[in-house]
Design an enzyme around this catalytic site. Structure first.
Site, PDB file in Angstrom:
ATOM      1  N   PHE A 206      46.250  36.766  47.332  1.00 36.26           N
ATOM      2  CA  PHE A 206      46.461  35.404  46.849  1.00 36.26           C
ATOM      3  C   PHE A 206      47.552  34.683  47.635  1.00 36.26           C
ATOM      4  O   PHE A 206      47.765  34.981  48.801  1.00 36.26           O
ATOM      5  CB  PHE A 206      46.717  35.397  45.341  1.00 36.26           C
ATOM      6  CG  PHE A 206      45.518  35.809  44.532  1.00 36.26           C
ATOM      7  CD1 PHE A 206      44.298  35.168  44.690  1.00 36.26           C
ATOM      8  CD2 PHE A 206      45.592  36.851  43.612  1.00 36.26           C
ATOM      9  CE1 PHE A 206      43.174  35.553  43.962  1.00 36.26           C
ATOM     10  CE2 PHE A 206      44.475  37.240  42.884  1.00 36.26           C
ATOM     11  CZ  PHE A 206      43.266  36.591  43.049  1.00 36.26           C
TER      12      PHE A 206
ATOM     13  N   TRP B 103      36.491  32.400  62.205  1.00 38.17           N
ATOM     14  CA  TRP B 103      35.238  32.482  61.440  1.00 38.17           C
ATOM     15  C   TRP B 103      34.052  32.192  62.351  1.00 38.17           C
ATOM     16  O   TRP B 103      33.034  32.865  62.308  1.00 38.17           O
ATOM     17  CB  TRP B 103      35.267  31.475  60.279  1.00 38.17           C
ATOM     18  CG  TRP B 103      34.096  31.603  59.354  1.00 38.17           C
ATOM     19  CD1 TRP B 103      34.005  32.356  58.224  1.00 38.17           C
ATOM     20  CD2 TRP B 103      32.810  30.957  59.501  1.00 38.17           C
ATOM     21  NE1 TRP B 103      32.752  32.227  57.646  1.00 38.17           N
ATOM     22  CE2 TRP B 103      32.002  31.381  58.414  1.00 38.17           C
ATOM     23  CE3 TRP B 103      32.271  30.076  60.436  1.00 38.17           C
ATOM     24  CZ2 TRP B 103      30.696  30.947  58.240  1.00 38.17           C
ATOM     25  CZ3 TRP B 103      30.961  29.648  60.267  1.00 38.17           C
ATOM     26  CH2 TRP B 103      30.182  30.076  59.180  1.00 38.17           C
TER      27      TRP B 103
ATOM     28  N   PHE C 176      38.005  23.550  60.356  1.00 37.60           N
ATOM     29  CA  PHE C 176      36.724  23.091  59.825  1.00 37.60           C
ATOM     30  C   PHE C 176      36.238  21.911  60.673  1.00 37.60           C
ATOM     31  O   PHE C 176      37.059  21.142  61.206  1.00 37.60           O
ATOM     32  CB  PHE C 176      36.857  22.652  58.364  1.00 37.60           C
ATOM     33  CG  PHE C 176      36.883  23.783  57.378  1.00 37.60           C
ATOM     34  CD1 PHE C 176      35.765  24.083  56.604  1.00 37.60           C
ATOM     35  CD2 PHE C 176      38.021  24.565  57.227  1.00 37.60           C
ATOM     36  CE1 PHE C 176      35.790  25.129  55.699  1.00 37.60           C
ATOM     37  CE2 PHE C 176      38.047  25.618  56.324  1.00 37.60           C
ATOM     38  CZ  PHE C 176      36.927  25.899  55.548  1.00 37.60           C
TER      39      PHE C 176
ATOM     40  N   ARG D  40      43.280  45.779  51.931  1.00 37.60           N
ATOM     41  CA  ARG D  40      42.920  46.365  50.641  1.00 37.60           C
ATOM     42  C   ARG D  40      41.410  46.531  50.539  1.00 37.60           C
ATOM     43  O   ARG D  40      40.649  45.864  51.229  1.00 37.60           O
ATOM     44  CB  ARG D  40      43.391  45.462  49.495  1.00 37.60           C
ATOM     45  CG  ARG D  40      44.885  45.367  49.340  1.00 37.60           C
ATOM     46  CD  ARG D  40      45.253  44.325  48.290  1.00 37.60           C
ATOM     47  NE  ARG D  40      44.784  43.014  48.674  1.00 37.60           N
ATOM     48  CZ  ARG D  40      44.562  42.005  47.832  1.00 37.60           C
ATOM     49  NH1 ARG D  40      44.758  42.172  46.539  1.00 37.60           N
ATOM     50  NH2 ARG D  40      44.158  40.833  48.269  1.00 37.60           N
TER      51      ARG D  40
ATOM     52  N   THR E  82      39.870  36.702  56.417  1.00 40.42           N
ATOM     53  CA  THR E  82      39.187  36.333  57.653  1.00 40.42           C
ATOM     54  C   THR E  82      40.189  36.170  58.788  1.00 40.42           C
ATOM     55  O   THR E  82      39.972  36.642  59.914  1.00 40.42           O
ATOM     56  CB  THR E  82      38.404  35.020  57.447  1.00 40.42           C
ATOM     57  OG1 THR E  82      37.464  35.198  56.385  1.00 40.42           O
ATOM     58  CG2 THR E  82      37.664  34.611  58.708  1.00 40.42           C
TER      59      THR E  82
ATOM     60  N   LYS F  83      34.516  35.276  43.048  1.00 37.59           N
ATOM     61  CA  LYS F  83      35.202  35.257  44.347  1.00 37.59           C
ATOM     62  C   LYS F  83      34.353  35.851  45.464  1.00 37.59           C
ATOM     63  O   LYS F  83      34.461  35.464  46.617  1.00 37.59           O
ATOM     64  CB  LYS F  83      36.530  36.032  44.233  1.00 37.59           C
ATOM     65  CG  LYS F  83      37.358  36.060  45.514  1.00 37.59           C
ATOM     66  CD  LYS F  83      38.674  36.788  45.266  1.00 37.59           C
ATOM     67  CE  LYS F  83      39.523  36.848  46.536  1.00 37.59           C
ATOM     68  NZ  LYS F  83      38.958  37.766  47.533  1.00 37.59           N
TER      69      LYS F  83
ATOM     70  N   LYS G 109      42.253  33.969  54.150  1.00 33.81           N
ATOM     71  CA  LYS G 109      43.354  34.861  54.515  1.00 33.81           C
ATOM     72  C   LYS G 109      42.850  36.165  55.140  1.00 33.81           C
ATOM     73  O   LYS G 109      43.350  36.590  56.190  1.00 33.81           O
ATOM     74  CB  LYS G 109      44.203  35.153  53.270  1.00 33.81           C
ATOM     75  CG  LYS G 109      45.338  36.127  53.464  1.00 33.81           C
ATOM     76  CD  LYS G 109      46.345  36.044  52.355  1.00 33.81           C
ATOM     77  CE  LYS G 109      45.725  36.072  50.977  1.00 33.81           C
ATOM     78  NZ  LYS G 109      44.969  37.332  50.688  1.00 33.81           N
TER      79      LYS G 109
ATOM     80  N   ALA H 118      46.844  40.836  43.193  1.00 31.54           N
ATOM     81  CA  ALA H 118      48.193  40.283  43.324  1.00 31.54           C
ATOM     82  C   ALA H 118      48.586  39.405  42.152  1.00 31.54           C
ATOM     83  O   ALA H 118      49.768  39.166  41.931  1.00 31.54           O
ATOM     84  CB  ALA H 118      48.311  39.486  44.617  1.00 31.54           C
TER      85      ALA H 118
END
Length: 556
Positions: free
Chosen positions: A301, A409, A381, A94, A73, A105, A71, A273
């Site tokens: 999230f 990415w 991907f 944030r 990224t 994480k 998210k 969140a």
């Protein structure tokens, strides 16, 4: 394959003064924190207050899985893609918490060629905002215990102290503690609890306050305890507001950094969140709206947590009007929701994709409930097949959503141009009719039920006995018209993390309710969610190091 930190460390950053110049700022409008970080001055924020707002785009996601969604990224890459198209965009994010950074994480600077930098500074101490929040929180805690020690003029019931100390670290040993041990001069012995800094009400207040006057007004309302008559005792009653505000003076100013492609990014505040309201500061978002034609922000999230709170708490409180939502997913994550083990996600499996895509479907439905147009994007991907991509694209278009692949990415801004074009098309052809999920006048239980039933898909809500009494008390004290902040695990739409996809027929268990009167919402703890996380068996801290030249490794 280079790691995120290797990519970030090889990047050529512009001096932050140059980034600021692209937004019409000069050095006098900044408070510099070295060469590549700065805070935006209050005087500049006042100067741009009357400018017309740009478009507000929220980036959210399906429920997170071990397969990854990307998210942040996507948010960063989308901002870079807008710049590639010649559009004036500012990202509003944030700040990362040290807890997950050293836990499981990792950091929150994006990934690959869609990162905000300096990545190490951002993921570690940054400009000290979290330390200021921690200090203000714990100053208030110290003043509570000192007041009791010095005679307890406010008649605080030591069994009903609800203010908790905090620390920006995952430390399960501090969830439940005893303080005041020792002799008479060491205070009264009582049970105490710690929360992680990002769950502190001070963090929520920092992110919702419009200015210093609003900050102080909110700090004054904080309920720290109840007296022997059952009446609230506030931070104002303890004469703590001025000192707390002084500690938060610098933390109130939004931070300016840049992406790998020099797109401006305002990174400010960081409530989780799952246990808080999950959005960056109102001040940073409003500044981004004034500085650019497009403000691209994110909420933590999945959309059941971050987006719901962005809409029902942040937007409703600050008068923000979102124009579009980007909903992030991956083929891998959808197959995981369909029951495929992580090790087998690289194999084409249309049956599992069909089973798991119901999670995406529910989030699309939820966002449409708010009247905001949706763009769905898949982070690409190498293992994705044409059949899988076509299935998801067709599924989204059938539901009236624009669809785009994202390759940010791997390719940075160039990999987000398809997505940026889809967002622009949506903004130009679809009107947002945003409205919150519920009216403030609804009783607290009805608000919680509305979120649980309409957003999570619950059959009903079970309020445990102690919680029901707490809600009755909060309503009797006049807090019934506040919005609700649901604290729930992030992995499932339900309160059971093991229930993937789109669970139905479940009853949401609400075990505790308390007021964050300064932040302006009532928190409802559901299931087994905790406000102080713990470290995993092999924390990320094991991999982090620094060499003799001061180069940090292992961050991700």
């Amino acid at each position: 394959m280079k790691t995120d930190i290797e990519i970030a460390q090889e990047a050529e950053l512009l001096p932050i003064v140059k980034v600021a110049e692209s937004l019409g700022m000069n050095e006098d409008d900044l408070e510099l924190y070295g060469k590549y970080k700065a805070k935006i001055s209050d005087s500049f924020l006042k100067k741009i207050a009357d400018r017309k707002d740009g478009k507000l785009v929220l980036v959210t996601a399906i429920n997170p899985t071990p397969a990854g969604e990307g998210k942040t990224t996507t948010t960063v890459g989308l901002g870079q893609a807008f710049a590639k198209l010649g559009k004036r965009a500012v990202i509003a994010l944030r700040e990362p918490s040290l807890g997950p950074c050293f836990g499981i994480k990792g950091g929150a600077a994006g990934g690959g060629y869609a990162q905000v930098v300096p990545m190490e500074d951002l993921n570690l101490h940054f400009t000290g905002d979290f330390h200021a929040v921690t200090s203000a929180n714990n100053l208030l805690a110290a003043m509570i215990d000192n007041h009791i020690m010095q005679g307890n003029e406010l008649r605080i019931d030591t069994r009903q102290i609800v203010w908790k100390r905090c620390l920006d670290m995952n430390d399960r040993a501090l969830r439940n503690t005893v303080i005041g041990m020792g002799g008479k001069i060491d205070g009264f012995v009582r049970e105490e609890h710690f929360v992680i800094t990002v769950a502190s009400e001070i963090m929520a207040i920092l992110c919702l306050a419009e200015d210093m006057a609003d900050l102080k007004e909110r700090l004054a309302k904080i309920v720290v305890a109840y007296n022997l008559d059952g009446e609230p005792v506030t931070a104002a009653d303890l004469s703590a507001v001025g000192a707390m505000a002084a500690l938060l003076k610098d933390a109130m100013s939004p931070n300016l950094i840049q992406t790998l492609e020099h797109t401006p990014a305002l990174v400010h505040g960081g409530p989780f969140a799952n246990i808080a309201h999950g959005c960056n500061s109102v001040r940073a978002t409003k500044a981004a709206l004034k500085l650019a034609d497009y403000c691209i922000t994110e909420a933590g999230f999945g959309a059941d947590l971050g987006a719901e709170k962005f809409f029902d708490i942040k937007c409703a409180s600050a008068g923000l009007h979102p124009d579009a939502v980007v909903l992030v997913a991956t083929v891998r994550a959808l197959k995981y929701n369909g029951g495929v083990a992580k090790e087998q996600l690289g194999t084409e499996n249309l049956d599992a994709l069909e089973r798991g895509i119901v999670n995406l479907e529910k989030h699309i439905e939820n966002i449409k409930r708010y009247g905001v147009p949706v763009v769905v994007t898949l982070n690409s991907f190498l293992t994705d097949t044409e059949a899988e991509l076509s299935f998801v694209k067709h599924f989204c278009e059938e539901r009236g959503c624009e669809f785009a692949l994202s390759k940010v990415w791997e390719q940075g801004g160039n990999g987000g141009i398809e997505l940026a074009q889809a967002v622009i098309k949506t903004l130009e052809t679809k009107e947002s009719h945003f409205q919150p999920l519920y009216e403030r006048s609804l009783p607290l239980r009805e608000k919680m039920k509305k979120v649980a039933k309409e957003i999570y898909g619950a059959e009903d809500v079970v309020f445990q006995t102690a919680c029901s009494k707490q809600i009755d008390r909060l309503e009797a004290l006049g807090y019934s018209e506040l919005p609700v902040c649901m604290a729930k695990n992030q992995y499932s739409l339900s309160d059971d993390a093991a229930k993937l996809g789109r669970p139905t027929g479940f009853k949401l268990q609400v075990r505790e309710a308390y007021v964050n009167a300064g932040a302006g919402f009532v928190v409802a703890l559901t299931g087994t969610v905790m406000t102080m996380p713990g470290l995993p068996k092999k924390p990320a801290a094991h991999r982090i190091d620094i060499n003799e030249d001061g180069v940090i490794t292992g961050l991700f």
